[in-house]
Design a protein around this motif. Sequence first.
Motif, short mmCIF file in Angstrom:
data_model
loop_
_atom_site.label_atom_id
_atom_site.label_comp_id
_atom_site.label_asym_id
_atom_site.label_seq_id
_atom_site.Cartn_x
_atom_site.Cartn_y
_atom_site.Cartn_z
N SER A 166 0.83 -1.21 0.00
CA SER A 166 0.00 0.00 0.00
C SER A 166 0.87 1.25 0.00
N GLU A 173 2.08 1.77 -3.48
CA GLU A 173 1.04 2.34 -4.34
C GLU A 173 1.04 3.86 -4.24
N GLU A 213 -7.67 0.75 1.15
CA GLU A 213 -7.57 -0.43 0.29
C GLU A 213 -8.79 -0.51 -0.60
N SER A 253 -5.41 4.11 -6.27
CA SER A 253 -4.01 3.99 -5.90
C SER A 253 -3.13 4.91 -6.70
N ASP A 291 -4.06 -4.26 3.19
CA ASP A 291 -3.29 -3.08 3.55
C ASP A 291 -3.04 -3.11 5.05
#
Length: 292
Positions: free
Chosen positions: A45, A48, A107, A111, A134
Amino acid sequence: MARWKAMPAGLDPAVVEFVAELRRLKDASGLSLRDLADGTGYSSSSWERYLGGRLLPPREAVESMATAVAADSARLLARYERARDAWRRDQLADSGPEEQADSGPAEGGDSGLGDGADSGLGDGADSGLGGEDDSGPADTVVADAEVGAKSADPRVRAFLRQLATVGISAAAGAGIAVLVMAPGHSASATAATSRTTVATAKPVPYTCHFVRKAGLWYAGNSATRTDHLQVDMWGPEVAELQCLLQHAGQSPGGIDGNFGPLTETAVIDTQKAFHLDVDGQVGPQTWAALRR
């Protein structure tokens, strides 16, 4: 090959160049975000957010990525230094991209990558993104008594504090100038006013007075358990963080209320020790770990 989304509007060209290089290296390596997370110690995450241009990664993350994708680390770090300087200038001017206040999408959100599913890559091109968990904390911001209103952007609070400090200093300086120019004003009165101004301009001294309440540790500077903190922020919340880091055995380099590189390193080490999402920033989960 991922079809990357456009980066947030308003990013400095140095930041755009750096993020574009990160994307190129990831694509060339063939690694998924999960692979990148496993190879660097930073969650998928977090990557991202870094690859979407929403958050600048810490230096350690950049060094780890260079190793993971067998890139020229010196070249990549040179670009990172330029991007970091530009990012911080934007923060100080309060003119940076709106997304910086967001530590990253929840999540399944946007992203900042491709046109595919919620993972952020088009047509499911990167299998390492689909349905990843995440582990990072949700960034929650609570009321700030110093500002007097709720704000979704912690940079706004820091910026307003800075404006208040500058305004007070400017007003004090103007008062001294008027007194000095006024006819018949005594030198002793001017000296007394100057001494008062100097005393006011001194940094706020922060100390750690630990007390345990309801099973949680507090150091006497702030009772927050949710405020989001990151590099270049300052104030009593940061002083509270530094006290708790020191209490946990991770030295922040001093208790000065300024979130600098040493404090960031201590936060990263603490997040690793508690098996949290490692991003060098402080949210509810890091607060909870430090106060236990």
